[in-house]
Write a protein that holds these residues in place. Structure first.
Motif, PDB file in Angstrom:
ATOM      1  N   SER A  70      11.553  10.335   0.311  1.00 17.66           N
ATOM      2  CA  SER A  70      10.393  10.934   0.983  1.00 17.66           C
ATOM      3  C   SER A  70       9.345  11.385  -0.037  1.00 17.66           C
ATOM      4  O   SER A  70       8.145  11.141   0.128  1.00 17.66           O
ATOM      5  CB  SER A  70      10.842  12.115   1.842  1.00 17.66           C
ATOM      6  OG  SER A  70       9.736  12.751   2.440  1.00 17.66           O
ATOM      7  N   ASN A  71       9.822  12.026  -1.113  1.00 15.14           N
ATOM      8  CA  ASN A  71       8.897  12.573  -2.117  1.00 15.14           C
ATOM      9  C   ASN A  71       8.159  11.504  -2.908  1.00 15.14           C
ATOM     10  O   ASN A  71       7.033  11.723  -3.374  1.00 15.14           O
ATOM     11  CB  ASN A  71       9.652  13.493  -3.088  1.00 15.14           C
ATOM     12  CG  ASN A  71      10.127  14.769  -2.422  1.00 15.14           C
ATOM     13  OD1 ASN A  71       9.605  15.174  -1.384  1.00 15.14           O
ATOM     14  ND2 ASN A  71      11.127  15.409  -3.017  1.00 15.14           N
ATOM     15  N   VAL A  72       8.802  10.346  -3.078  1.00 16.32           N
ATOM     16  CA  VAL A  72       8.214   9.311  -3.939  1.00 16.32           C
ATOM     17  C   VAL A  72       7.239   8.407  -3.166  1.00 16.32           C
ATOM     18  O   VAL A  72       6.501   7.622  -3.766  1.00 16.32           O
ATOM     19  CB  VAL A  72       9.344   8.474  -4.600  1.00 16.32           C
ATOM     20  CG1 VAL A  72       9.876   7.398  -3.659  1.00 16.32           C
ATOM     21  CG2 VAL A  72       8.882   7.867  -5.912  1.00 16.32           C
ATOM     22  N   GLN A  73       7.217   8.525  -1.847  1.00 18.05           N
ATOM     23  CA  GLN A  73       6.397   7.628  -1.027  1.00 18.05           C
ATOM     24  C   GLN A  73       4.904   7.716  -1.335  1.00 18.05           C
ATOM     25  O   GLN A  73       4.180   6.716  -1.284  1.00 18.05           O
ATOM     26  CB  GLN A  73       6.637   7.913   0.465  1.00 18.05           C
ATOM     27  CG  GLN A  73       7.982   7.447   0.988  1.00 18.05           C
ATOM     28  CD  GLN A  73       8.249   5.991   0.645  1.00 18.05           C
ATOM     29  OE1 GLN A  73       7.451   5.098   0.935  1.00 18.05           O
ATOM     30  NE2 GLN A  73       9.403   5.751   0.003  1.00 18.05           N
ATOM     31  N   LYS A  74       4.438   8.892  -1.665  1.00 19.91           N
ATOM     32  CA  LYS A  74       3.019   9.083  -1.965  1.00 19.91           C
ATOM     33  C   LYS A  74       2.591   8.203  -3.136  1.00 19.91           C
ATOM     34  O   LYS A  74       1.543   7.534  -3.088  1.00 19.91           O
ATOM     35  CB  LYS A  74       2.752  10.557  -2.283  1.00 19.91           C
ATOM     36  CG  LYS A  74       1.286  10.899  -2.452  1.00 19.91           C
ATOM     37  CD  LYS A  74       1.113  12.401  -2.693  1.00 19.91           C
ATOM     38  CE  LYS A  74      -0.366  12.749  -2.896  1.00 19.91           C
ATOM     39  NZ  LYS A  74      -0.553  14.205  -3.135  1.00 19.91           N
ATOM     40  N   ASP A  75       3.410   8.190  -4.201  1.00 23.30           N
ATOM     41  CA  ASP A  75       3.100   7.365  -5.368  1.00 23.30           C
ATOM     42  C   ASP A  75       3.313   5.884  -5.096  1.00 23.30           C
ATOM     43  O   ASP A  75       2.625   5.034  -5.681  1.00 23.30           O
ATOM     44  CB  ASP A  75       3.942   7.811  -6.567  1.00 23.30           C
ATOM     45  CG  ASP A  75       3.522   9.181  -7.090  1.00 23.30           C
ATOM     46  OD1 ASP A  75       2.334   9.509  -6.970  1.00 23.30           O
ATOM     47  OD2 ASP A  75       4.387   9.924  -7.593  1.00 23.30           O
ATOM     48  N   VAL A  76       4.265   5.578  -4.219  1.00 18.37           N
ATOM     49  CA  VAL A  76       4.496   4.176  -3.834  1.00 18.37           C
ATOM     50  C   VAL A  76       3.241   3.621  -3.160  1.00 18.37           C
ATOM     51  O   VAL A  76       2.794   2.497  -3.451  1.00 18.37           O
ATOM     52  CB  VAL A  76       5.719   4.054  -2.897  1.00 18.37           C
ATOM     53  CG1 VAL A  76       5.794   2.652  -2.288  1.00 18.37           C
ATOM     54  CG2 VAL A  76       7.005   4.361  -3.658  1.00 18.37           C
ATOM     55  N   LYS A  77       2.661   4.382  -2.262  1.00 18.72           N
ATOM     56  CA  LYS A  77       1.457   3.948  -1.535  1.00 18.72           C
ATOM     57  C   LYS A  77       0.274   3.750  -2.475  1.00 18.72           C
ATOM     58  O   LYS A  77      -0.619   2.946  -2.210  1.00 18.72           O
ATOM     59  CB  LYS A  77       1.112   4.966  -0.457  1.00 18.72           C
ATOM     60  CG  LYS A  77       2.100   4.958   0.714  1.00 18.72           C
ATOM     61  CD  LYS A  77       1.780   6.059   1.717  1.00 18.72           C
ATOM     62  CE  LYS A  77       2.801   6.067   2.847  1.00 18.72           C
ATOM     63  NZ  LYS A  77       2.560   7.180   3.803  1.00 18.72           N
ATOM     64  N   LYS A  78       0.279   4.488  -3.598  1.00 14.53           N
ATOM     65  CA  LYS A  78      -0.799   4.334  -4.589  1.00 14.53           C
ATOM     66  C   LYS A  78      -0.606   3.082  -5.443  1.00 14.53           C
ATOM     67  O   LYS A  78      -1.472   2.716  -6.231  1.00 14.53           O
ATOM     68  CB  LYS A  78      -0.840   5.553  -5.515  1.00 14.53           C
ATOM     69  CG  LYS A  78      -1.329   6.829  -4.840  1.00 14.53           C
ATOM     70  CD  LYS A  78      -1.302   7.977  -5.849  1.00 14.53           C
ATOM     71  CE  LYS A  78      -1.779   9.271  -5.227  1.00 14.53           C
ATOM     72  NZ  LYS A  78      -1.701  10.407  -6.200  1.00 14.53           N
TER      73      LYS A  78
END
Length: 365
Positions: A145-153
């Motif tokens: 969940s926490n890493v999704q933001k950077d994945v989307k970038k």
């Protein structure tokens, strides 16, 4: 090099009794669940006759063995991953150790309460492993969940980590331990910071009790299923009698051998357990020896000479020039460094040399 093994298991399987025998240090070992509330820590020397033979050879003033730290952790119960018993505290204590020793009861004794009212070692292991798996599932889910933001970038490192986390998630959903999952060095590194419980190496201590019905001696079906499980998992296990070893904890030498026989014990389970724990962590020992001190140094298998030198002092890696190396038995057979050198058994090794278990080394910096 700080190395620690956490002793875990269901309540009343003999964890604290074993810990007392290992460390010759007294902690509560009463016959009721959760007697051990705070983990006790004991530093245990690794039995190694090579060290003492080298000490005699050098007529040394001080002998220092390699050590392993054992941590006695409170008994686990079903539901620990959701806070049952001492759940969260138990799981946190496991996160802090390098490896896990699961103590499993293989004796029947009506006077010793079993938390599930039956002796079934494989079932006990399944309960413990399931709680570890459930705890890791929660940790992995949070990280995904926490890493999704950077994945989307489009962050490449985040994308790689997310892929590894999904592999870990799938393994855990099957109820399997992460130490059974094949990971590359890079993939393992991506998970390292999460301190996942099931990635830790696990060994099993099968605790029997002299004078009682022991499943191994009975060739009981429950024991046969247990051994089959170990074979399938390629798991290490050692058979011990924690009660006998506790009785003998203050004895040494011939007295210990004599009393062990009288009590019905066959082998020194404690020594075997310590050695197996050392091997579980993929460690080897090299030695330094002289008149002032003979010492065993703990390093990872596969370390080069400069890395091995950091066990003595971190400066040794950068300041390393060369190492004078002789195998311990060759040195003893020669009778002196001079003779060993004449025979070509003392070698000069450089930065690429891979240190071997049993090497005696003198570093040049």
């Amino acid at each position: 090099m700080s190395l620690s093994i956490g002793i875990v298991g269901l309540p009343n399987v003999g964890k604290s009794t074993l810990f007392n025998a290992l460390t010759k240090k007294s902690v509560p070992a009463e016959n009721y669940p959760f007697c051990t509330i705070d983990p006790s820590v004991g530093v245990v020397p690794v039995p190694d006759e090579r060290l003492y033979k080298l000490a005699d050879f050098s007529k040394t003033q001080k002998t220092i063995p390699a050590i392993v730290e054992f941590v006695d952790i409170a008994g686990l119960v079903k539901g620990a991953s959701t806070g049952e018993g001492l759940g969260n505290k138990f799981l946190q204590n496991i996160r802090e150790v390098d490896a896990i020793l699961q103590v499993v009861r293989i004796f029947e004794d009506a006077n010793v309460i079993h938390v599930h009212n039956e002796v079934n070692p494989l079932s006990d292991i399944e309960v413990i492993n399931l709680e570890l798996v459930l705890a890791d599932q929660e940790t992995v889910a949070k990280r995904i969940s926490n890493v999704q933001k950077d994945v989307k970038k489009g962050d490449k490192e985040a994308i790689f980590e997310a892929e590894v986390l999904e592999r870990a998630k799938a393994q855990l959903e099957l109820g399997k331990l992460l130490n059974q999952l094949e990971l590359s060095e890079k993939e393992a590194l991506a998970l390292k910071g999460l301190h996942l419980l099931t990635m830790k190496p696990i060994m099993y201590g099968l605790n029997k009790k002299a004078g009682n019905k022991n499943l191994d001696e009975m060739n009981d079906e429950r024991y046969l299923k247990l051994i089959k499980f170990f074979e399938e998992q390629k798991a290490q296990y050692v058979i011990i009698d924690a009660g006998i070893e506790h009785e003998l904890k203050d004895l040494e030498g011939d007295d210990k051998i004599l009393f062990r026989t009288e009590l019905g014990g066959k082998t020194d389970g404690i020594d075997e357990l310590i050695k197996a724990g050392y091997a579980l962590l993929d460690l080897i020992t090299y030695f330094t020896t002289g008149e002032k001190e003979t010492r065993a140094w703990t390093i990872k298998k596969g370390w080069t000479a400069p890395l091995a030198g950091t066990a003595i002092h971190t400066d040794f890696k950068d300041k390393f020039i060369r190492a004078e190396v002789v195998f311990w038995s060759d040195l003893l057979s020669a009778g002196s460094y001079g003779v060993a050198r004449e025979k070509g058994q003392v070698r000069t090794e450089g930065k690429e040399y891979i240190v071997k278990d049993g090497d005696v080394i003198e570093f040049r910096i």
